[in-house]
Motif scaffolding. Sequence first.
Motif, PDB file in Angstrom:
ATOM      1  N   LEU A 237       0.836  -1.192   0.000  1.00 26.25           N
ATOM      2  CA  LEU A 237       0.000   0.000   0.000  1.00 26.25           C
ATOM      3  C   LEU A 237       0.873   1.245   0.000  1.00 26.25           C
ATOM      4  N   ILE A 238       0.345   2.324  -0.522  1.00 25.93           N
ATOM      5  CA  ILE A 238       1.016   3.620  -0.483  1.00 25.93           C
ATOM      6  C   ILE A 238       0.353   4.462   0.601  1.00 25.93           C
ATOM      7  N   ASP A 239       1.128   4.981   1.515  1.00 31.57           N
ATOM      8  CA  ASP A 239       0.620   5.796   2.613  1.00 31.57           C
ATOM      9  C   ASP A 239       0.066   7.106   2.058  1.00 31.57           C
ATOM     10  N   PRO A 240      -1.230   7.367   2.214  1.00 30.37           N
ATOM     11  CA  PRO A 240      -1.808   8.618   1.684  1.00 30.37           C
ATOM     12  C   PRO A 240      -1.138   9.865   2.252  1.00 30.37           C
ATOM     13  N   GLU A 241      -0.630   9.754   3.504  1.00 30.88           N
ATOM     14  CA  GLU A 241      -0.001  10.914   4.128  1.00 30.88           C
ATOM     15  C   GLU A 241       1.329  11.268   3.478  1.00 30.88           C
ATOM     16  N   SER A 242       1.848  10.344   2.652  1.00 30.47           N
ATOM     17  CA  SER A 242       3.128  10.619   1.993  1.00 30.47           C
ATOM     18  C   SER A 242       2.946  11.363   0.675  1.00 30.47           C
ATOM     19  N   ILE A 243       1.694  11.637   0.303  1.00 34.78           N
ATOM     20  CA  ILE A 243       1.412  12.329  -0.958  1.00 34.78           C
ATOM     21  C   ILE A 243       1.498  13.828  -0.713  1.00 34.78           C
ATOM     22  N   ASN A 244       2.440  14.489  -1.389  1.00 35.55           N
ATOM     23  CA  ASN A 244       2.658  15.917  -1.189  1.00 35.55           C
ATOM     24  C   ASN A 244       2.186  16.769  -2.363  1.00 35.55           C
ATOM     25  N   ASN A 265      -1.691   1.318  -4.286  1.00 33.84           N
ATOM     26  CA  ASN A 265      -0.621   0.327  -4.161  1.00 33.84           C
ATOM     27  C   ASN A 265       0.525   0.643  -5.114  1.00 33.84           C
ATOM     28  N   ASP A 266       1.713   0.226  -4.705  1.00 30.06           N
ATOM     29  CA  ASP A 266       2.894   0.347  -5.553  1.00 30.06           C
ATOM     30  C   ASP A 266       2.988  -0.882  -6.445  1.00 30.06           C
ATOM     31  N   PHE A 267       2.663  -0.704  -7.726  1.00 30.52           N
ATOM     32  CA  PHE A 267       2.705  -1.787  -8.700  1.00 30.52           C
ATOM     33  C   PHE A 267       3.996  -1.767  -9.530  1.00 30.52           C
ATOM     34  N   SER A 268       4.986  -0.994  -9.124  1.00 30.50           N
ATOM     35  CA  SER A 268       6.170  -0.822  -9.969  1.00 30.50           C
ATOM     36  C   SER A 268       6.944  -2.118 -10.172  1.00 30.50           C
ATOM     37  N   VAL A 276       1.210   3.112 -10.141  1.00 25.20           N
ATOM     38  CA  VAL A 276       0.343   3.157  -8.960  1.00 25.20           C
ATOM     39  C   VAL A 276      -0.952   2.432  -9.282  1.00 25.20           C
ATOM     40  N   GLY A 277      -1.316   1.450  -8.460  1.00 22.89           N
ATOM     41  CA  GLY A 277      -2.603   0.795  -8.564  1.00 22.89           C
ATOM     42  C   GLY A 277      -3.620   1.528  -7.706  1.00 22.89           C
ATOM     43  N   ALA A 278      -4.855   1.612  -8.175  1.00 23.05           N
ATOM     44  CA  ALA A 278      -5.912   2.297  -7.420  1.00 23.05           C
ATOM     45  C   ALA A 278      -7.178   1.461  -7.446  1.00 23.05           C
ATOM     46  N   LEU A 279      -7.718   1.167  -6.283  1.00 25.12           N
ATOM     47  CA  LEU A 279      -8.971   0.434  -6.146  1.00 25.12           C
ATOM     48  C   LEU A 279      -9.902   1.269  -5.286  1.00 25.12           C
ATOM     49  N   SER A 351       6.020   4.677   1.271  1.00 21.87           N
ATOM     50  CA  SER A 351       5.789   6.074   0.942  1.00 21.87           C
ATOM     51  C   SER A 351       5.772   6.234  -0.572  1.00 21.87           C
ATOM     52  N   LEU A 352       5.012   7.213  -1.071  1.00 21.01           N
ATOM     53  CA  LEU A 352       5.020   7.472  -2.507  1.00 21.01           C
ATOM     54  C   LEU A 352       6.431   7.806  -2.979  1.00 21.01           C
ATOM     55  N   GLY A 353       7.210   8.422  -2.106  1.00 21.11           N
ATOM     56  CA  GLY A 353       8.584   8.761  -2.451  1.00 21.11           C
ATOM     57  C   GLY A 353       9.496   7.566  -2.595  1.00 21.11           C
ATOM     58  N   ASP A 354       9.035   6.378  -2.158  1.00 26.43           N
ATOM     59  CA  ASP A 354       9.839   5.157  -2.310  1.00 26.43           C
ATOM     60  C   ASP A 354       9.768   4.592  -3.727  1.00 26.43           C
ATOM     61  N   LEU A 355       8.791   5.041  -4.508  1.00 24.97           N
ATOM     62  CA  LEU A 355       8.659   4.532  -5.869  1.00 24.97           C
ATOM     63  C   LEU A 355       9.789   5.081  -6.744  1.00 24.97           C
TER      64      LEU A 355
END
Length: 608
Positions: A237-244, A265-268, A276-279, A351-355
Motif C-alpha cells: 500500500l502507499i501511505d496517503p499521508e506521503s502524498i505531497n 498500491n505500488d505496482f512498480s 500506482v494501482g488504485a482500487l 511512501s510514494l517517495g519510495d517509488l
Amino acid sequence: MISRGPIIVMSNPTLRPPMPDPLTFGDCCKTYTYDQDKVCSPEETVARFKRKLAEVKLDILNGVRRIDTGRLDIPVYFSVCGKDAYQTIGNKKQMGKGSTPAQSQASACMELGERFSFFSFKKNPANFIRATYAELKAEGLPLLPLERLLQSVHDQNTAPETLAELIADIPIQWAWATNLNRGEVVLVPFSWFYAINEFNGPSAGNTYEEAILQGISEIVERHVCALVTHDRIKAPLIDPESINDPVARELLAKFTRQGIRVYLNDFSLDTGIPTVGALAIDPATFPETSEIVYTAGTTPEPNKALIRALTEVAQLAGDFHTKANYVASGLPKPLALDEVDYIINPGRTVSLGDLPDLSDHNMKVEIERCLAALAKLDLEVLLLDVRHPDLQIPAIYTIVPGAHFRERSMSKNAGLFAAKLVHEEIAAPSVQIEQLNKMKAVLPQAYFIEFYLGKNMMALGRQQEAMVHFNRALALNPEAEDLPYIYSFMGDCLKNMGRYQEAIKVLHQGIELDEERPDIHNLLGFCHYKMAAYENAVAHFTRSIELNPASAIDFANLGVNLRRLNRNDEAAHNFKIALTMDPSLEFARANLDELFAEQGQAARVNAG
C-alpha cells in the motif's frame, strides 16, 4: 521439415512499403506540468487537434461532451466520433480523463486521434508486406529475430528452428518498425503481435516524444497489472499521508469527501518505472448503483502516475451512483473486496517517495531512462509509425516483446499462437485444416492444434467431426486456462446439433472453471431458451451483460426471454438498449413493435 505449401507470390513487390528511416526522438521540454506532463497546455492541445481536423476532408470529430454527474467534481469527457471515425474505429465515442475540464477534453480528443490513426493504419494493406516467414527470410530482409517472438509469449522451451518450421508457410502481415533501443529498422510480424496484444499499444501526442512516453507507459502498466493479478502479488500500500503533490492530494480528497474508500498500491515491481494501482469502492452505493473500480497508472514520475490512476477511476466509475458498468481491461473487475484481499491487505506500506522516479524536464531524458530500465529486464521497445497521412498527428504503435497482458493467454507455447495465426490469417477453413495438419506433424501432442481443427470442422458444418477433435484436445492435457474455451466450443457444437441438454452439461463444466465467460453464459442462455427454461435463460443473459455490457445481442436475447415471462416493461427496456447499440437487430425491433402494438402504442425507437 514439414512439406512446403504453395508459395504466395507477391503480385508486385515494388508496391511493398519501403524501408523507412528509423523513428528518432530528441530534446522535448515540458511547458505544462499541472496534472500531466505535456509540451503544451491542454487548451493548446485541443486547439491544435481542431486545426488539424479543419485541414482534412474527413468527418472525425462530432463534438466533445462532459458526461460526469459532478458528484466527484472530477471531469470526464468523451469525444463523439464523426462518420469516418466511427467507420474506422467501430466505436461511437472515446473517453478522456484529467483533473481539469481542459485536460479531460484534451485527453478525449487525443484518444480519438490515436485510435483513428491506428485503425486507419491497420486497415490499409499498403502499410504491410503480406508474405510468409520463409519468403522474407529467403530475400535476406532484416527480420525481427525469432527469439523475440518466443520471448513475446514467454516460451523458453521451443527452439527458434521449430518456430521457423511452424510459421514457415503462414502468409501474414509484416510491417516496418524501429527498435528504439538499437536505433535499427526491422520487419516485424504485425499479425503475430496483434494476435497477442491487439490494440494495446497505440498512443498519440503533440510530439513523437509525448507519444513514445505514453506508449511505453501503457505497455508497462499492462505488464505489471498482469503480473500482480496472475501471481496475486501483495503489492505494498502507499501511505496517503506521503502524498505531497497538491493536485494528487486534492483528487484523493474528492473521493474521500464522498465516503469512497481508495486503496493505493505500488505496482512498480522490478520495472524501475513507477506504477500506482488504485482500487475504489463506495460502501453507501455498492453494489446497487456502483461497482468496485480497479485500475492503475504509469508515468515516469510517481505523482503523475498516481494522478493518472485516480482520474482513470473517475472515468470508469460513473461517479459511483449511476449504475455505470465499465469493461475491465488491464485489471479484473472485482465483485467483492474479498477477491482482492491481497491488494487491500498486503501487510506492507510504503511512501510514494519510495517509488522509482525517472522524471526530467526533458522528455528525451525520460525516454532514455525508461529504455534503460526495461533493458535491464531484457525488454526492447519496437515502434510502428502509424501517423495518419492526412491528420498528421504523431501516433505510434508500441510493441515490447516479453511484456505481459492480463487479457492474453498465459500459455507459454509459441505453437499455440502459430496455430491461432493459421486460424486468423487463412480465410478458407479447408486450407486452414491443411496447414494445421502440417503443424500437427511437427507437434503431434499439441492439444491446441486439435482444438483449432475442431473449430474449422465446425465452420464447415461438420459438427460430429468437430466433437472428435475437441475430445482429443481434452485428452491431450490442455492448459487449465484453455479448458473453458474447449468446453465453450463443445457446447456450441452440441447446440448446433440441437442437443441442448448435453450442451448445458458441457457448458457448466466451463463455467465451473471460469465463471466470468460471457460467451458461455450466452450459450447457456440460448440453450435454456430452447428448453423453455426462461428464468434460467434470463439469469445467464443477465450475467453475460454484466461481463460484457457492450453486447447488443445479449440485451436483445434478454428481452426475448423476459417477454416469454410476461415481464413486458423490462423486455421493452432491453430491446431499446439493444437497438440503440445496434439498429440492425431486426428481431429486437420486431419484438418491440409487437409489444407496442399489444399496448396500442406506436413504436418510436431512437436507434441512435
